[in-house]
Design a protein around this motif. Structure first.
Motif, mmCIF file in Angstrom:
data_model
loop_
_atom_site.group_PDB
_atom_site.id
_atom_site.type_symbol
_atom_site.label_atom_id
_atom_site.label_comp_id
_atom_site.label_asym_id
_atom_site.label_seq_id
_atom_site.Cartn_x
_atom_site.Cartn_y
_atom_site.Cartn_z
ATOM 1 N N GLN A 1 -0.607 121.697 29.613
ATOM 2 C CA GLN A 1 -0.429 121.050 28.318
ATOM 3 C C GLN A 1 -0.228 119.543 28.508
ATOM 4 N N ASP B 1 -0.513 117.107 26.600
ATOM 5 C CA ASP B 1 0.131 116.431 25.474
ATOM 6 C C ASP B 1 1.637 116.304 25.663
ATOM 7 N N LYS B 2 2.224 117.117 26.502
ATOM 8 C CA LYS B 2 3.665 117.055 26.743
ATOM 9 C C LYS B 2 4.061 115.899 27.664
ATOM 10 N N LEU B 3 3.075 115.214 28.220
ATOM 11 C CA LEU B 3 3.364 114.195 29.236
ATOM 12 C C LEU B 3 3.249 112.769 28.721
ATOM 13 N N ALA B 4 2.893 112.558 27.471
ATOM 14 C CA ALA B 4 2.790 111.218 26.878
ATOM 15 C C ALA B 4 1.953 110.294 27.767
ATOM 16 N N TYR C 1 4.620 125.172 31.673
ATOM 17 C CA TYR C 1 5.185 123.857 31.988
ATOM 18 C C TYR C 1 6.371 124.083 32.915
ATOM 19 N N LYS D 1 -0.237 128.120 28.645
ATOM 20 C CA LYS D 1 0.860 127.412 27.973
ATOM 21 C C LYS D 1 2.091 127.324 28.886
ATOM 22 N N THR E 1 1.593 121.699 34.576
ATOM 23 C CA THR E 1 1.422 122.228 33.231
ATOM 24 C C THR E 1 -0.062 122.338 32.896
ATOM 25 N N GLN F 1 8.944 122.150 36.185
ATOM 26 C CA GLN F 1 9.333 120.994 36.998
ATOM 27 C C GLN F 1 9.735 121.490 38.380
#
Length: 391
Positions: free
Chosen positions: A159, A161-164, A35, A33, A157, A37
């Motif tokens: 995840q 789903d956090k990246l659209a 993420y 989990k 990441t 930058q």
């Protein structure tokens, strides 16, 4: 292999093989989990990031076409010992020996990775960038990695789903992790709406499209390209140095599709050997996401239709034997210049003492020019000035 205006394309794609079945695909993120930058600096198509090891920041090249690598200086500083010996084949197909060490802990942004193997092969020209290592595909293989070109950010990441992400912009991503010992990403592109190709996505290459003679021959039966020129020479520098001189071809491809984006009238140069691929020039046209977890490559293009500049110079320079020289001569230049002649100046700017590091820092000498006057020096010492045009 690269946009012809580039003087010298320094490529880092490589394949690592071993005498025994020990893989570089070991270790990984210490938590789930996650993420983060990670900012990157782009210099002449090369991506550089700051990583943390034992509380200290180090500058690394970000290269998806290679495994993680460390400099001898950093290996000594970290007191790492070799755990295995193997062989490395660089982008030009040249093989050399390379040992492996293991990094106990390394941080990319806020994410800690543990037990990561790293190779010790570190060419001298890496020192031009003052880097201590390379972030390669084997450390990324369990993550989703988004390259945001306008913001100069790398998102890492587990995840997605956090990246659209938009499925319409995706193509298959293949790593062959069981066979390939570094998990370098291979992606599917479509050539002229009829030929599917699998090419590496290599952020160690500042070109757009890298082609080989073998691939050209395989595609001949599909009438999928036009040979616009022939030439001879060498331009590309890999881990093991400048490629051998060989016959080369300039090919024009009517169009290719990467995801939902189209690129028209793409011109590329062939290499006698090596590894076909796509480089960081693609980031000029949009963002890239490497979903290693689900086997997807996303290209979010700024425009659906693109027309890269396909004009060419009559020759292509490179760097050899400590000087700037004519690397490849195309048919239009064969009556004007010779392979190996030294380039002394461009538009009156003295380049006679140009170093490889200066070239890598300052970029291609022809830049965005459409015409130029070059001063050449023949082996007998005779100099001449020649006006050249990009056509």
């Amino acid at each position: 292999m690269k946009h012809i205006a580039l003087l010298c394309c320094l490529l880092s794609a490589c394949t690592f093989t071993r005498s025994q079945s020990i893989s570089l695909n070991q270790g990984g993120p210490a938590t789930s989990k996650y993420y983060t930058q990670l900012p990157y600096e782009m210099v002449n198509g090369k991506m550089f990031v700051q990583v943390e090891i034992k509380g200290k920041l180090h500058k690394f090249l970000f290269d998806t076409g290679a495994p993680v690598a460390l400099s001898k200086k950093l290996i000594t500083e970290l007191q790492l010992t070799e755990i295995h010996q193997g062989h490395l084949t660089d982008v030009n197909g040249t093989v050399s020996n390379a040992a492996t060490v293991q990094i106990d802990s390394i941080k990319l942004g806020d994410v800690t990775f543990t037990g990561i193997p790293a190779i010790t092969l570190f060419p001298d020209w890496y020192n031009c960038w003052n880097i201590d290592g390379v972030i390669g595909s084997n450390i990324l293989r369990q993550s989703v990695v988004k390259l945001m070109s306008d913001k100069h950010l790398i998102i890492i990441t587990d995840q997605p789903d956090k990246l659209a992400l938009n499925k319409k912009h995706s193509v298959p991503l293949i790593t062959n992790a069981n066979k390939n010992q570094q998990s370098d990403p291979q992606i599917k592109i479509l050539l002229n709406n009829k030929v599917s190709l699998t090419l590496g996505f290599d952020t160690g290459d500042n070109a757009f499209l890298r082609f080989t003679d073998d691939l050209m021959q395989q595609l001949a039966k599909y009438n999928s390209y036009e040979i616009v020129s022939k030439g001879f020479g060498a331009t590309t520098i890999g881990e093991n140095g400048l490629q051998p001189g060989a016959e080369k071809y300039l090919l024009k491809i009517p169009f290719i599709n990467i995801g939902s984006a189209r690129f028209d009238n793409l011109v590329t140069e062939t290499n006698k050997g090596g590894i076909p691929g796509i480089g960081t020039k693609l980031l000029d046209y949009g963002d890239v996401t490497l979903d290693f977890i689900n086997g997807k490559f996303y290209f979010d293009a700024k425009n659906d239709a693109n027309a890269p500049d396909n004009k060419q110079w009559p020759f292509q320079p490179t760097f050899a034997d400590g000087k700037l020289v004519i690397g490849v001569v195309w048919q239009k230049g064969m009556d004007k210049v010779k392979h190996g002649e030294q380039i002394m100046a461009v538009d009156g700017k003295d380049l006679s003492n140009l170093t490889l590091c200066q070239l890598m820092d300052n970029g291609p000498i022809l830049g965005d020019k459409q015409s130029a006057v070059i001063t050449l020096k023949a082996p007998d010492g005779q100099e001449q000035k020649l006006k050249i045009d990009k056509e």
